[in-house]
Design a protein around this motif. Structure first.
Motif, mmCIF file in Angstrom:
data_model
loop_
_atom_site.group_PDB
_atom_site.id
_atom_site.type_symbol
_atom_site.label_atom_id
_atom_site.label_comp_id
_atom_site.label_asym_id
_atom_site.label_seq_id
_atom_site.Cartn_x
_atom_site.Cartn_y
_atom_site.Cartn_z
ATOM 1 N N GLY A 187 1.093 -1.710 0.069
ATOM 2 C CA GLY A 187 0.089 -0.054 0.574
ATOM 3 C C GLY A 187 0.841 1.409 0.032
ATOM 4 O O GLY A 187 0.745 2.300 -0.585
ATOM 5 N N LEU A 188 2.155 1.463 0.606
ATOM 6 C CA LEU A 188 2.614 2.486 0.485
ATOM 7 C C LEU A 188 3.363 2.385 -0.266
ATOM 8 O O LEU A 188 3.562 3.849 -0.904
ATOM 9 C CB LEU A 188 3.915 2.166 1.625
ATOM 10 N N ARG A 189 3.723 1.756 -1.204
ATOM 11 C CA ARG A 189 4.327 2.153 -2.603
ATOM 12 C C ARG A 189 3.818 2.088 -3.621
ATOM 13 O O ARG A 189 4.286 2.739 -4.321
ATOM 14 C CB ARG A 189 5.030 0.373 -2.928
ATOM 15 N N ILE A 190 2.353 1.650 -3.484
ATOM 16 C CA ILE A 190 0.661 2.381 -4.675
ATOM 17 C C ILE A 190 0.934 3.983 -3.901
ATOM 18 O O ILE A 190 0.982 5.005 -5.059
ATOM 19 C CB ILE A 190 -0.340 1.200 -4.185
ATOM 20 N N ALA A 191 0.768 4.125 -2.831
ATOM 21 C CA ALA A 191 0.782 5.541 -2.821
ATOM 22 C C ALA A 191 2.060 6.508 -3.238
ATOM 23 O O ALA A 191 1.640 7.046 -3.489
ATOM 24 C CB ALA A 191 0.460 5.451 -1.138
ATOM 25 N N ALA A 192 3.018 6.032 -3.002
ATOM 26 C CA ALA A 192 4.226 7.196 -3.301
ATOM 27 C C ALA A 192 4.596 6.957 -4.742
ATOM 28 O O ALA A 192 4.692 7.939 -4.952
ATOM 29 C CB ALA A 192 5.604 6.554 -2.854
ATOM 30 N N GLY A 193 4.065 5.624 -5.355
ATOM 31 C CA GLY A 193 4.014 5.910 -6.727
ATOM 32 C C GLY A 193 3.471 6.420 -7.330
ATOM 33 O O GLY A 193 3.657 7.361 -8.554
ATOM 34 N N VAL A 194 1.606 6.413 -7.557
ATOM 35 C CA VAL A 194 0.397 7.009 -7.774
ATOM 36 C C VAL A 194 1.072 8.920 -7.557
ATOM 37 O O VAL A 194 0.881 9.639 -8.783
ATOM 38 C CB VAL A 194 -0.662 7.191 -7.264
ATOM 39 N N ALA A 195 1.295 8.784 -5.827
ATOM 40 C CA ALA A 195 2.083 10.666 -5.576
ATOM 41 C C ALA A 195 3.075 11.264 -6.880
ATOM 42 O O ALA A 195 3.510 12.671 -7.266
ATOM 43 C CB ALA A 195 2.440 11.028 -4.288
ATOM 44 N N GLN A 196 4.048 10.232 -6.810
ATOM 45 C CA GLN A 196 5.427 10.725 -7.948
ATOM 46 C C GLN A 196 5.050 10.739 -8.975
ATOM 47 O O GLN A 196 5.187 12.123 -9.797
ATOM 48 C CB GLN A 196 6.682 9.289 -7.367
ATOM 49 N N GLY A 197 4.131 10.057 -9.424
ATOM 50 C CA GLY A 197 3.398 9.686 -10.692
ATOM 51 C C GLY A 197 2.927 11.254 -11.381
ATOM 52 O O GLY A 197 3.011 11.986 -12.336
ATOM 53 N N ILE A 198 1.784 11.418 -10.410
ATOM 54 C CA ILE A 198 1.089 12.794 -10.936
ATOM 55 C C ILE A 198 1.485 13.763 -10.841
ATOM 56 O O ILE A 198 1.537 15.147 -11.581
ATOM 57 C CB ILE A 198 -0.717 12.357 -10.202
ATOM 58 N N ALA A 199 2.453 13.863 -9.527
ATOM 59 C CA ALA A 199 3.122 15.710 -9.512
ATOM 60 C C ALA A 199 4.215 15.478 -10.368
ATOM 61 O O ALA A 199 4.252 16.632 -10.595
ATOM 62 C CB ALA A 199 3.920 14.872 -8.335
ATOM 63 N N PHE A 200 4.775 14.611 -11.006
ATOM 64 C CA PHE A 200 6.271 15.024 -11.640
ATOM 65 C C PHE A 200 5.371 15.188 -13.214
ATOM 66 O O PHE A 200 5.891 16.030 -13.694
ATOM 67 C CB PHE A 200 7.271 13.417 -12.249
ATOM 68 N N GLY A 201 4.393 14.508 -13.484
ATOM 69 C CA GLY A 201 3.139 14.594 -14.586
ATOM 70 C C GLY A 201 2.703 16.507 -15.142
ATOM 71 O O GLY A 201 2.878 16.673 -15.683
ATOM 72 N N ALA A 202 2.630 16.890 -13.426
ATOM 73 C CA ALA A 202 1.502 17.880 -13.639
ATOM 74 C C ALA A 202 3.368 19.235 -13.129
ATOM 75 O O ALA A 202 2.494 20.987 -12.915
ATOM 76 C CB ALA A 202 0.917 17.717 -12.539
ATOM 77 N N ASP A 203 4.088 18.590 -12.773
ATOM 78 C CA ASP A 203 5.184 19.754 -11.826
ATOM 79 C C ASP A 203 4.631 20.292 -10.668
ATOM 80 O O ASP A 203 5.007 21.425 -10.419
ATOM 81 C CB ASP A 203 5.345 20.904 -12.545
ATOM 82 N N LEU A 204 3.870 19.221 -9.540
ATOM 83 C CA LEU A 204 3.789 19.984 -8.243
ATOM 84 C C LEU A 204 4.844 19.317 -7.483
ATOM 85 O O LEU A 204 5.293 18.166 -7.703
ATOM 86 C CB LEU A 204 2.317 19.059 -8.109
ATOM 87 N N PRO A 205 5.181 20.225 -6.452
ATOM 88 C CA PRO A 205 5.502 19.394 -4.966
ATOM 89 C C PRO A 205 5.018 19.026 -4.391
ATOM 90 O O PRO A 205 4.024 18.510 -4.694
ATOM 91 C CB PRO A 205 5.604 21.488 -4.756
ATOM 92 N N VAL A 206 5.786 17.361 -3.282
ATOM 93 C CA VAL A 206 4.814 17.224 -2.809
ATOM 94 C C VAL A 206 4.986 17.284 -0.816
ATOM 95 O O VAL A 206 6.189 17.253 -0.883
ATOM 96 C CB VAL A 206 5.185 15.299 -3.259
#
Length: 228
Positions: free
Chosen positions: A70-89
């Motif tokens: 579950g933690l890997r899913i959350a981190a991966g999704v957060a990183q993916g959408i943040a990177f794609g939209a150039d957003l901080p986390v």
């Protein structure tokens, strides 16, 4: 401040959109369905609020402790959408998210979030009510047997999380009268993650997408069998 948040650290899967204090949320108890549910939840929230991802100021996610997958899913999704939209986390503690909701529902000034970590252990933290009702940690979060939890110098507080459902009697005994209320069937929610992420942004705790990492607490994912 507009923040998109998610949490998949436990049996619960949830997403939230924070819009200057207003929160929209999706929440579902769905073990092993997080990968199917989380992206549609986020899309639904953006559509309901009438925003695009690019309109967000940042991403928040439950960084753990919790289930490894579950933690890997959350981190991966957060990183993916943040990177794609150039957003901080901002990475948010799942125990702090539990503590925030517990303090919201209680007049007490301390919270004892506890998640069942399996293998006879719990994820444990002690928090006190801080400015604006935000939980402040009293010591480091830890993974340990339930009979080894440390209540620090905290006073009467509210217990929250699945660890209390599993080990409540033992934890209450160790608490020596410190537990004034119990919310044992609770899991972290993205709404609380979003509020803590907003507080984290205000403190300048945001990082670039590639630096947002989960926190496992436990180093060994599985016990290895002894050699013959």
């Amino acid at each position: 401040m507009k923040i998109l948040a998610l949490d998949t650290a436990t049996e619960a899967c949830s997403a939230a959109l924070y819009d200057d204090g207003r929160i929209l949320e999706r929440y579902r108890l769905a073990p092993r369905e997080h990968t199917v549910l989380i992206l549609p939840m986020l899309d639904e929230l953006l559509a309901e609020a009438g925003y695009t991802l690019e309109a967000m100021d940042g991403i928040g996610f439950g960084r753990g402790p919790g289930a490894f997958t579950g933690l890997r899913i959350a981190a991966g999704v957060a990183q993916g959408i943040a990177f794609g939209a150039d957003l901080p986390v901002v990475a948010v503690s799942t125990l702090a998210a539990l503590a925030l909701e517990a303090l919201d529902e209680s007049a007490m000034d301390y919270a004892y979030p506890c998640l069942d970590a399996r293998m006879g252990e719990v994820y444990w933290g002690v928090y006190r009510r801080g400015p604006g009702g935000m939980p402040q940690p009293m010591g480091a979060e830890r993974v340990c047997p339930p009979d080894a939890v440390d209540f620090a110098d905290a006073g009467l507080g509210v217990a929250s999380g699945s660890g209390w459902a599993t080990y409540g009697e033992l934890l209450r005994h160790n608490g020596a009268g410190r537990v004034g209320a119990e919310l044992s069937e609770r899991f972290p929610r993205a709404g609380a993650v979003a509020r803590l992420a907003a507080d984290g942004f205000a403190q300048g705790l945001q990082v670039a997408a590639e630096l947002a990492q989960p926190v496992y607490l436990r180093d060994n994912v599985a016990k290895k069998p002894a050699r013959a």
